[in-house]
Design a protein around this motif. Structure first.
Motif, PDB file in Angstrom:
ATOM      1  N   LEU A   1       0.824  -1.210   0.000  1.00 51.91           N
ATOM      2  CA  LEU A   1       0.000   0.000   0.000  1.00 51.91           C
ATOM      3  C   LEU A   1       0.859   1.261   0.000  1.00 51.91           C
ATOM      4  CD1 LEU A   1      -2.867  -1.150   2.349  1.00 51.91           C
ATOM      5  CD2 LEU A   1      -3.147  -0.304   0.008  1.00 51.91           C
ATOM      6  N   ASN A   2       1.932   1.256   0.777  1.00 48.87           N
ATOM      7  CA  ASN A   2       2.834   2.413   0.770  1.00 48.87           C
ATOM      8  C   ASN A   2       3.366   2.675  -0.632  1.00 48.87           C
ATOM      9  OD1 ASN A   2       2.601   3.055   3.472  1.00 48.87           O
ATOM     10  ND2 ASN A   2       4.283   1.712   4.099  1.00 48.87           N
ATOM     11  N   LEU A   3       3.703   1.595  -1.340  1.00 46.79           N
ATOM     12  CA  LEU A   3       4.209   1.744  -2.706  1.00 46.79           C
ATOM     13  C   LEU A   3       3.106   2.166  -3.679  1.00 46.79           C
ATOM     14  CD1 LEU A   3       6.481  -1.423  -2.699  1.00 46.79           C
ATOM     15  CD2 LEU A   3       7.289   0.945  -2.909  1.00 46.79           C
ATOM     16  N   LEU A   4       1.936   1.586  -3.525  1.00 42.80           N
ATOM     17  CA  LEU A   4       0.843   1.916  -4.428  1.00 42.80           C
ATOM     18  C   LEU A   4       0.387   3.366  -4.282  1.00 42.80           C
ATOM     19  CD1 LEU A   4      -1.131  -1.419  -4.094  1.00 42.80           C
ATOM     20  CD2 LEU A   4      -0.238  -0.475  -6.241  1.00 42.80           C
ATOM     21  N   TRP A   5       0.343   3.854  -3.042  1.00 41.43           N
ATOM     22  CA  TRP A   5      -0.083   5.237  -2.819  1.00 41.43           C
ATOM     23  C   TRP A   5       0.977   6.252  -3.263  1.00 41.43           C
ATOM     24  CZ3 TRP A   5      -4.868   5.968  -2.839  1.00 41.43           C
ATOM     25  CH2 TRP A   5      -5.777   5.153  -2.152  1.00 41.43           C
ATOM     26  N   SER A   6       2.185   5.789  -3.558  1.00 42.22           N
ATOM     27  CA  SER A   6       3.228   6.702  -4.048  1.00 42.22           C
ATOM     28  C   SER A   6       3.791   6.195  -5.377  1.00 42.22           C
ATOM     29  CB  SER A   6       4.346   6.820  -3.013  1.00 42.22           C
ATOM     30  OG  SER A   6       4.961   5.549  -2.788  1.00 42.22           O
ATOM     31  N   LEU A   7       2.946   5.565  -6.159  1.00 42.35           N
ATOM     32  CA  LEU A   7       3.386   4.914  -7.393  1.00 42.35           C
ATOM     33  C   LEU A   7       4.098   5.883  -8.344  1.00 42.35           C
ATOM     34  CD1 LEU A   7       3.244   2.031  -8.492  1.00 42.35           C
ATOM     35  CD2 LEU A   7       1.161   2.670  -9.706  1.00 42.35           C
ATOM     36  N   GLU A   8       3.610   7.112  -8.381  1.00 40.35           N
ATOM     37  CA  GLU A   8       4.213   8.076  -9.313  1.00 40.35           C
ATOM     38  C   GLU A   8       5.657   8.429  -8.937  1.00 40.35           C
ATOM     39  OE1 GLU A   8       2.133  10.395  -6.065  1.00 40.35           O
ATOM     40  OE2 GLU A   8       1.738   8.614  -7.267  1.00 40.35           O
ATOM     41  N   ASP A   9       6.047   8.126  -7.698  1.00 37.22           N
ATOM     42  CA  ASP A   9       7.418   8.415  -7.248  1.00 37.22           C
ATOM     43  C   ASP A   9       8.361   7.227  -7.410  1.00 37.22           C
ATOM     44  OD1 ASP A   9       6.588  10.971  -6.430  1.00 37.22           O
ATOM     45  OD2 ASP A   9       5.920  10.187  -4.483  1.00 37.22           O
ATOM     46  N   GLN A  10       7.829   6.064  -7.817  1.00 38.59           N
ATOM     47  CA  GLN A  10       8.667   4.869  -7.915  1.00 38.59           C
ATOM     48  C   GLN A  10       9.409   4.837  -9.259  1.00 38.59           C
ATOM     49  OE1 GLN A  10       8.897   3.193  -5.105  1.00 38.59           O
ATOM     50  NE2 GLN A  10       7.299   4.586  -4.343  1.00 38.59           N
ATOM     51  N   PRO A  11      10.703   4.476  -9.245  1.00 40.55           N
ATOM     52  CA  PRO A  11      11.470   4.444 -10.498  1.00 40.55           C
ATOM     53  C   PRO A  11      11.025   3.313 -11.431  1.00 40.55           C
ATOM     54  CG  PRO A  11      12.780   3.582  -8.681  1.00 40.55           C
ATOM     55  CD  PRO A  11      11.525   4.137  -8.085  1.00 40.55           C
ATOM     56  N   ASN A  12      10.472   2.232 -10.849  1.00 35.48           N
ATOM     57  CA  ASN A  12       9.951   1.116 -11.650  1.00 35.48           C
ATOM     58  C   ASN A  12       9.014   0.310 -10.756  1.00 35.48           C
ATOM     59  OD1 ASN A  12      11.501  -0.990 -10.189  1.00 35.48           O
ATOM     60  ND2 ASN A  12      13.268  -0.007 -11.198  1.00 35.48           N
ATOM     61  N   LEU A  13       8.473  -0.784 -11.269  1.00 32.24           N
ATOM     62  CA  LEU A  13       7.485  -1.572 -10.520  1.00 32.24           C
ATOM     63  C   LEU A  13       8.091  -2.767  -9.794  1.00 32.24           C
ATOM     64  CD1 LEU A  13       4.561  -1.554 -13.109  1.00 32.24           C
ATOM     65  CD2 LEU A  13       4.904  -0.042 -11.149  1.00 32.24           C
ATOM     66  N   GLY A  14       9.400  -2.924  -9.857  1.00 31.60           N
ATOM     67  CA  GLY A  14      10.046  -4.088  -9.266  1.00 31.60           C
ATOM     68  C   GLY A  14       9.777  -4.271  -7.787  1.00 31.60           C
ATOM     69  N   GLU A  15       9.902  -3.200  -7.005  1.00 33.66           N
ATOM     70  CA  GLU A  15       9.690  -3.311  -5.559  1.00 33.66           C
ATOM     71  C   GLU A  15       8.237  -3.655  -5.243  1.00 33.66           C
ATOM     72  OE1 GLU A  15      10.578  -0.823  -1.424  1.00 33.66           O
ATOM     73  OE2 GLU A  15      11.127   0.069  -3.349  1.00 33.66           O
ATOM     74  N   LEU A  16       7.315  -3.095  -6.019  1.00 35.75           N
ATOM     75  CA  LEU A  16       5.897  -3.412  -5.820  1.00 35.75           C
ATOM     76  C   LEU A  16       5.631  -4.884  -6.090  1.00 35.75           C
ATOM     77  CD1 LEU A  16       2.931  -2.726  -5.304  1.00 35.75           C
ATOM     78  CD2 LEU A  16       2.778  -2.016  -7.703  1.00 35.75           C
ATOM     79  N   PHE A  17       6.145  -5.398  -7.211  1.00 30.77           N
ATOM     80  CA  PHE A  17       5.937  -6.804  -7.530  1.00 30.77           C
ATOM     81  C   PHE A  17       6.546  -7.707  -6.451  1.00 30.77           C
ATOM     82  CE2 PHE A  17       5.693  -5.589 -12.268  1.00 30.77           C
ATOM     83  CZ  PHE A  17       4.327  -5.405 -12.175  1.00 30.77           C
ATOM     84  N   ASP A  18       7.701  -7.322  -5.910  1.00 30.42           N
ATOM     85  CA  ASP A  18       8.323  -8.093  -4.827  1.00 30.42           C
ATOM     86  C   ASP A  18       7.425  -8.129  -3.594  1.00 30.42           C
ATOM     87  OD1 ASP A  18      10.520  -8.597  -6.408  1.00 30.42           O
ATOM     88  OD2 ASP A  18      11.782  -7.037  -5.491  1.00 30.42           O
ATOM     89  N   ALA A  19       6.743  -7.022  -3.335  1.00 31.42           N
ATOM     90  CA  ALA A  19       5.870  -6.944  -2.156  1.00 31.42           C
ATOM     91  C   ALA A  19       4.631  -7.816  -2.310  1.00 31.42           C
ATOM     92  CB  ALA A  19       5.454  -5.498  -1.915  1.00 31.42           C
ATOM     93  N   LEU A  20       4.295  -8.189  -3.527  1.00 32.48           N
ATOM     94  CA  LEU A  20       3.066  -8.949  -3.783  1.00 32.48           C
ATOM     95  C   LEU A  20       3.298 -10.446  -3.972  1.00 32.48           C
ATOM     96  CD1 LEU A  20       1.369  -6.420  -6.231  1.00 32.48           C
ATOM     97  CD2 LEU A  20       0.858  -6.755  -3.803  1.00 32.48           C
ATOM     98  N   VAL A  21       4.516 -10.912  -3.709  1.00 36.57           N
ATOM     99  CA  VAL A  21       4.811 -12.339  -3.843  1.00 36.57           C
ATOM    100  C   VAL A  21       4.157 -13.100  -2.692  1.00 36.57           C
ATOM    101  CG1 VAL A  21       6.630 -14.094  -3.828  1.00 36.57           C
ATOM    102  CG2 VAL A  21       6.963 -11.944  -5.079  1.00 36.57           C
TER     103      VAL A  21
END
Length: 200
Positions: A167-187
């Motif tokens: 959720l922290n990553l999703l609510w700041s998605l526009e600030d993320q350099p790529n989606l890798g960390e988000l995908f890691d959080a959803l494993v």
């Protein structure tokens, strides 16, 4: 709700009506008024009145309205095989009918009207209507509601810590350099399912 788009309005109204009932056993009749287009998709086929699988139940307005009236919620657990086969739910469905409202059909899809009327054995009349189900652009969810929905739908698969991180990553998605960390959080990890078993 974890169900087909056209079922959102009726399901939400049934959740609302649940709060006005002491028990579904008191219900004598449930009338559902819909645009004809939704009747064709989520009501008219015989299996929508007697679902046997999740794939049918989550596309069935009769089933979803019955679950929502009885439980006050529709969650992934609403589609467990045992729940789908619950005789009390099927009894409730037999007290239900659905019909087209021509005005609702005329206004569809600009409006997604639905009205549910419940009559109890004592003669009490309850009714609820919506033109835009929760989550529609004209009836948006709040950030808190979106957060709670994510957590409720992820609870069986992710740990609480994973939910927080995602959720922290999703609510700041526009600030993320790529989606890798988000995908890691959803494993999905074994510890999440173990944590869920302990909660049960």
């Amino acid at each position: 709700f974890p169900s087909q788009g056209g079922t959102q309005g009726p399901t939400g109204l049934a959740v609302e009506l649940h709060t006005q009932l002491s028990t579904t056993a008191e219900i004598e009749l449930i009338r559902i008024f819909l645009p004809g287009q939704l009747l064709l998709r989520a009501v008219s086929e015989p299996e929508k009145w007697h679902p046997k699988t999740r794939e049918t139940a989550d596309h069935s307005i009769p089933y979803l309205v019955a679950v929502a009236l009885q439980d006050g919620a529709v969650t992934p657990a609403s589609f467990d095989t045992q729940r789908i086969q619950d005789p009390e739910l099927h009894s409730l469905i037999t007290r239900m009918n659905a019909e087209e409202d021509p005005e609702y059909s005329r206004l569809y899809p600009d409006q997604i009207n639905c009205r549910i009327e419940v009559t109890t054995a004592s003669g009490k009349q309850l009714a609820a209507h919506s033109a835009y189900p929760k989550g529609h652009p004209r009836n948006p969810m709040t950030d808190a509601e979106i957060d709670a929905k994510f957590r409720s739908l992820s609870a069986e698969l992710l740990t609480a810590q994973q939910c927080d991180r995602a959720l922290n990553l999703l609510w700041s998605l526009e600030d993320q350099p790529n989606l890798g960390e988000l995908f890691d959080a959803l494993v999905v990890q074994a510890e999440a399912t173990q944590e869920n078993e302990i909660r049960r």
